[in-house]
Motif scaffolding. Structure first.
Motif, PDB file in Angstrom:
ATOM      1  N   PHE A 118       0.818  -1.216   0.000  1.00 20.51           N
ATOM      2  CA  PHE A 118       0.000   0.000   0.000  1.00 20.51           C
ATOM      3  C   PHE A 118       0.852   1.267   0.000  1.00 20.51           C
ATOM      4  O   PHE A 118       0.355   2.358   0.276  1.00 20.51           O
ATOM      5  N   VAL A 124      -0.643   5.107   6.552  1.00 19.18           N
ATOM      6  CA  VAL A 124      -0.991   3.747   6.121  1.00 19.18           C
ATOM      7  C   VAL A 124      -0.813   2.757   7.264  1.00 19.18           C
ATOM      8  O   VAL A 124      -1.671   1.895   7.507  1.00 19.18           O
ATOM      9  N   LEU A 176      -3.939   0.675   8.697  1.00 25.72           N
ATOM     10  CA  LEU A 176      -3.923  -0.781   8.535  1.00 25.72           C
ATOM     11  C   LEU A 176      -4.019  -1.498   9.878  1.00 25.72           C
ATOM     12  O   LEU A 176      -4.634  -2.553   9.989  1.00 25.72           O
ATOM     13  N   LEU A 206      -8.326  -6.276   1.563  1.00 24.36           N
ATOM     14  CA  LEU A 206      -8.046  -4.903   1.131  1.00 24.36           C
ATOM     15  C   LEU A 206      -7.335  -4.922  -0.214  1.00 24.36           C
ATOM     16  O   LEU A 206      -6.421  -5.721  -0.437  1.00 24.36           O
ATOM     17  N   MET A 235      -5.311   1.464  -1.117  1.00 24.04           N
ATOM     18  CA  MET A 235      -5.509   2.541  -0.165  1.00 24.04           C
ATOM     19  C   MET A 235      -4.908   3.828  -0.726  1.00 24.04           C
ATOM     20  O   MET A 235      -3.784   3.821  -1.232  1.00 24.04           O
ATOM     21  N   CYS A 245      -7.755   8.923   4.817  1.00 22.04           N
ATOM     22  CA  CYS A 245      -7.424   7.788   3.942  1.00 22.04           C
ATOM     23  C   CYS A 245      -8.711   7.143   3.437  1.00 22.04           C
ATOM     24  O   CYS A 245      -9.750   7.170   4.108  1.00 22.04           O
ATOM     25  N   ALA A 259      -9.822   3.365   1.801  1.00 23.33           N
ATOM     26  CA  ALA A 259      -9.387   1.995   1.509  1.00 23.33           C
ATOM     27  C   ALA A 259     -10.522   1.244   0.815  1.00 23.33           C
ATOM     28  O   ALA A 259     -11.696   1.381   1.193  1.00 23.33           O
ATOM     29  N   SER A 268     -11.950  -2.484  -0.295  1.00 22.50           N
ATOM     30  CA  SER A 268     -11.882  -3.942  -0.150  1.00 22.50           C
ATOM     31  C   SER A 268     -12.844  -4.565  -1.148  1.00 22.50           C
ATOM     32  O   SER A 268     -13.562  -3.867  -1.870  1.00 22.50           O
TER      33      SER A 268
END
Length: 213
Positions: free
Chosen positions: A7, A17, A21, A34, A37, A51, A53, A55
């Motif tokens: 990422f 990150v 995470l 995931l 990101m 952020c 992300a 999935s």
């Protein structure tokens, strides 16, 4: 455990990150993965950027709180999303999520390279979900549709297909009663066959009966 290196391919903020995470790792459900990101990069200095992300099941929106001490997470599943898009501007790009209900969710200041890949990942997952939904609806429609029975009218029987029993059967010949002469000859023959009379007597008596006609 989610590997952080995958990422960081587009110059994402490593600290952001890593922190996100660490939280998302405990939020993922069974068979959830995931994919990408993106991290904000605002013109002004910010303690911890927002952020986004993606999935295979939803989009996560991660916003810092309490001056970067905490993180607030919001998510929206693919079944609740109508479409996604992005718009490039002078300072990065906007990522736009259009839900089925409610207002659009807009995240600004995403680096252009990250915005493109974020959009690509989100678009592919959304289309994959729509295809699965379409297939499921098709299967439900097939299973709920009962077979239609067509009433058929029996065809008229062809002449050579008419059952034999429908034709009139020839009546058995009716035996006519024997006349007196025939009865006498039959009795005479029976006496001869039983050897009660000789052949000469049989022939003579037979001649007498025939002469009487």
């Amino acid at each position: 455990m989610i590997l952080i290196d995958r990422f960081l391919s587009d110059e994402q903020d490593p600290k952001a990150v890593e922190k996100v995470l660490g939280k998302l790792n405990d939020m993922l459900t069974s068979n959830e993965e995931l994919i990408y990101m993106a991290v904000q990069k605002k013109p002004a200095v910010n303690l911890l950027p927002d952020c986004i992300a993606v999935s295979n099941k939803r989009i996560f929106y991660c916003e810092p709180g309490n001056f970067g001490i905490t993180m607030n997470f919001k998510d929206i599943s693919w079944k609740s999303i109508k479409e996604v898009s992005f718009k490039e501007e002078i300072f990065g790009s906007k990522f736009i999520c259009v839900p089925l209900h409610g207002e659009n969710i807009i995240t600004e200041y995403i680096p252009k390279a990250q915005a493109r890949k974020l959009y690509q990942a989100a678009y592919e997952q959304l289309e994959a979900f729509k295809e699965q939904l379409k297939q499921a609806e098709l299967e439900d429609r097939r299973s709920s549709t009962s077979p239609v029975t067509v009433n058929t009218v029996p065809a008229e029987p062809v002449a050579d297909e008419v059952p034999h029993a429908l034709f009139s059967q020839p009546s058995a010949p009716v035996e006519e009663p024997e006349d007196e002469t025939t009865l006498k000859l039959r009795k005479l023959k029976s006496l001869y066959d039983k050897h009660l009379i000789t052949q000469e007597e049989y022939e003579a008596k037979k001649a007498d009966i025939l002469d009487s006609l």
